[in-house]
Write a protein that holds these residues in place. Sequence first.
Motif, PDB file in Angstrom:
ATOM      1  N   LEU A  11       0.729  -1.457   0.048  1.00  0.00           N
ATOM      2  CA  LEU A  11      -0.028   0.006  -0.046  1.00  0.00           C
ATOM      3  C   LEU A  11       0.997   1.197   0.136  1.00  0.00           C
ATOM      4  O   LEU A  11       0.154   2.466  -0.317  1.00  0.00           O
ATOM      5  CB  LEU A  11      -0.867  -0.116   1.082  1.00  0.00           C
ATOM      6  N   LEU A  14       1.095   3.515  -3.231  1.00  0.00           N
ATOM      7  CA  LEU A  14      -0.275   3.982  -3.641  1.00  0.00           C
ATOM      8  C   LEU A  14      -0.605   5.257  -2.481  1.00  0.00           C
ATOM      9  O   LEU A  14      -0.942   6.549  -3.072  1.00  0.00           O
ATOM     10  CB  LEU A  14      -1.371   2.960  -3.275  1.00  0.00           C
ATOM     11  N   ILE A  18      -0.830   9.301  -3.549  1.00  0.00           N
ATOM     12  CA  ILE A  18      -1.958  10.046  -3.244  1.00  0.00           C
ATOM     13  C   ILE A  18      -1.518  11.220  -2.407  1.00  0.00           C
ATOM     14  O   ILE A  18      -2.360  12.602  -2.698  1.00  0.00           O
ATOM     15  CB  ILE A  18      -3.176   9.347  -2.491  1.00  0.00           C
ATOM     16  N   ASN A 108     -12.432   2.777  -7.424  1.00  0.00           N
ATOM     17  CA  ASN A 108     -11.182   3.365  -8.012  1.00  0.00           C
ATOM     18  C   ASN A 108     -10.268   2.395  -8.676  1.00  0.00           C
ATOM     19  O   ASN A 108      -9.694   1.558  -8.174  1.00  0.00           O
ATOM     20  CB  ASN A 108     -10.655   3.839  -6.875  1.00  0.00           C
ATOM     21  N   TYR A 110      -7.686   3.004 -10.635  1.00  0.00           N
ATOM     22  CA  TYR A 110      -6.178   3.218 -10.368  1.00  0.00           C
ATOM     23  C   TYR A 110      -5.687   2.362  -9.073  1.00  0.00           C
ATOM     24  O   TYR A 110      -4.767   1.501  -9.003  1.00  0.00           O
ATOM     25  CB  TYR A 110      -6.137   4.599  -9.868  1.00  0.00           C
ATOM     26  N   ILE A 111      -6.303   2.590  -8.069  1.00  0.00           N
ATOM     27  CA  ILE A 111      -6.106   1.538  -6.553  1.00  0.00           C
ATOM     28  C   ILE A 111      -5.968   0.250  -6.799  1.00  0.00           C
ATOM     29  O   ILE A 111      -5.308  -0.549  -6.515  1.00  0.00           O
ATOM     30  CB  ILE A 111      -6.889   2.478  -5.695  1.00  0.00           C
ATOM     31  N   SER A 114      -3.316  -1.321  -9.108  1.00  0.00           N
ATOM     32  CA  SER A 114      -2.164  -1.245  -8.348  1.00  0.00           C
ATOM     33  C   SER A 114      -1.974  -2.292  -7.248  1.00  0.00           C
ATOM     34  O   SER A 114      -1.059  -2.840  -7.162  1.00  0.00           O
ATOM     35  CB  SER A 114      -2.165   0.114  -7.768  1.00  0.00           C
ATOM     36  N   ILE A 115      -3.154  -2.379  -6.556  1.00  0.00           N
ATOM     37  CA  ILE A 115      -3.097  -3.603  -5.501  1.00  0.00           C
ATOM     38  C   ILE A 115      -3.142  -4.956  -6.131  1.00  0.00           C
ATOM     39  O   ILE A 115      -2.372  -5.838  -5.625  1.00  0.00           O
ATOM     40  CB  ILE A 115      -4.418  -3.356  -4.555  1.00  0.00           C
ATOM     41  N   LEU A 204      -3.302   8.213  -9.524  1.00  0.00           N
ATOM     42  CA  LEU A 204      -3.111   8.310  -8.185  1.00  0.00           C
ATOM     43  C   LEU A 204      -2.823   9.828  -7.601  1.00  0.00           C
ATOM     44  O   LEU A 204      -3.366  10.157  -6.353  1.00  0.00           O
ATOM     45  CB  LEU A 204      -2.023   7.165  -7.495  1.00  0.00           C
ATOM     46  N   LEU A 261     -12.671  -1.398  -2.492  1.00  0.00           N
ATOM     47  CA  LEU A 261     -12.232  -0.182  -2.952  1.00  0.00           C
ATOM     48  C   LEU A 261     -12.984   0.944  -2.812  1.00  0.00           C
ATOM     49  O   LEU A 261     -14.175   0.932  -2.986  1.00  0.00           O
ATOM     50  CB  LEU A 261     -11.831  -0.450  -4.484  1.00  0.00           C
ATOM     51  N   THR A 289     -11.408   7.442   0.494  1.00  0.00           N
ATOM     52  CA  THR A 289     -10.079   7.100   0.059  1.00  0.00           C
ATOM     53  C   THR A 289      -9.127   7.097   1.253  1.00  0.00           C
ATOM     54  O   THR A 289      -8.032   6.197   1.461  1.00  0.00           O
ATOM     55  CB  THR A 289      -9.811   8.378  -0.913  1.00  0.00           C
ATOM     56  N   ALA A 293      -7.169   3.130   3.482  1.00  0.00           N
ATOM     57  CA  ALA A 293      -5.839   3.042   3.937  1.00  0.00           C
ATOM     58  C   ALA A 293      -5.816   2.029   5.427  1.00  0.00           C
ATOM     59  O   ALA A 293      -5.008   1.546   5.703  1.00  0.00           O
ATOM     60  CB  ALA A 293      -4.948   4.129   4.294  1.00  0.00           C
TER      61      ALA A 293
END
Length: 304
Positions: A11, A14, A18, A108, A110-111, A114-115, A204, A261, A289, A293
């Motif tokens: 994480l 990411l 952000i 999302n 984008y997230i 990436s994950i 991001l 997400l 968002t 996290a």
Amino acid sequence: MDVFVNIIIALFPLVALIAMGYIFKRTQFLSDEFWRGAEKLNYLILFPVLLFNNLAYVKFEWLTLTQVLLALVIIILSSSLILWMARAFFHIPVARFGVYVQSQIRFNTYIGLSIMSLLFGAQGMQMFAMMIALAIPLVNVISVLAFSQGQGLKPRQILFSVIKNPLILGCVVGIIFNLLQLSLFSGLEQLLKFLASMSLPLGLISVGAALQFAQLKHDYIRLLLNTLGRLIVVPCLAYFICSMLNLNDFETIILVVFCSLPTASAAYILTRYFNGDSQLMAGVISLQTLCFAFTFPVLMILLT
């Protein structure tokens, strides 16, 4: 403990990107014109190219993933149906109802991409690519329908609003290339790879720049309910449906991660387009968002 450390490490880039976007925007390191241009470039060109690349060359396994895709559709439609029932009961205005719908069914990407790349490798990316090919058109249609009620839009106008969405176009063209087994000459293929590689980091950073925490001082009950619904209730619903359909552990994890997400940053653009409550939408995006996290590591520990 090792699982928790691996999740935090995954994480970190990411969250860092952000945070960079948020700091750059608040310190005026980059002008407002830059952010408007970056969002436009990513939304209209880079991100559709990324979706095209992910779908044009992936090996579709529709038969083996039928249950996964069925579970995804059930989750999205169930969440939407619950919201429509709530709208009828509580008489929610259209301007806010569209926000609520997007906050629960959009994701999302984008997230997510990436994950999937960092935690689940090629197999996770392949499954995620097939899921977004189905989910992006579906959630955009539902989102447009949520805003179109009460605005007097004709079916033709609604259909046009959906068809001209660049994300849907990227998915459709990518699937057509895949099914017809078309190919591009190597120079153009490499260009598209370069463009696609720019999308996630820029996306991001733009997510961070779009965060608006001032809205959290207002409508905090609505914001909190939307965040709890998206980050906790919907993943629990996903886990329940996966159990009902007897999906294996890996498929269940991918689906639950997908449903955990935060909502998409592009939801703000659609909200403004339909004259919805854009300030509430900005607050929802920001809070989801931020809370992601914290909720995501806990979710992964429970699943693994």
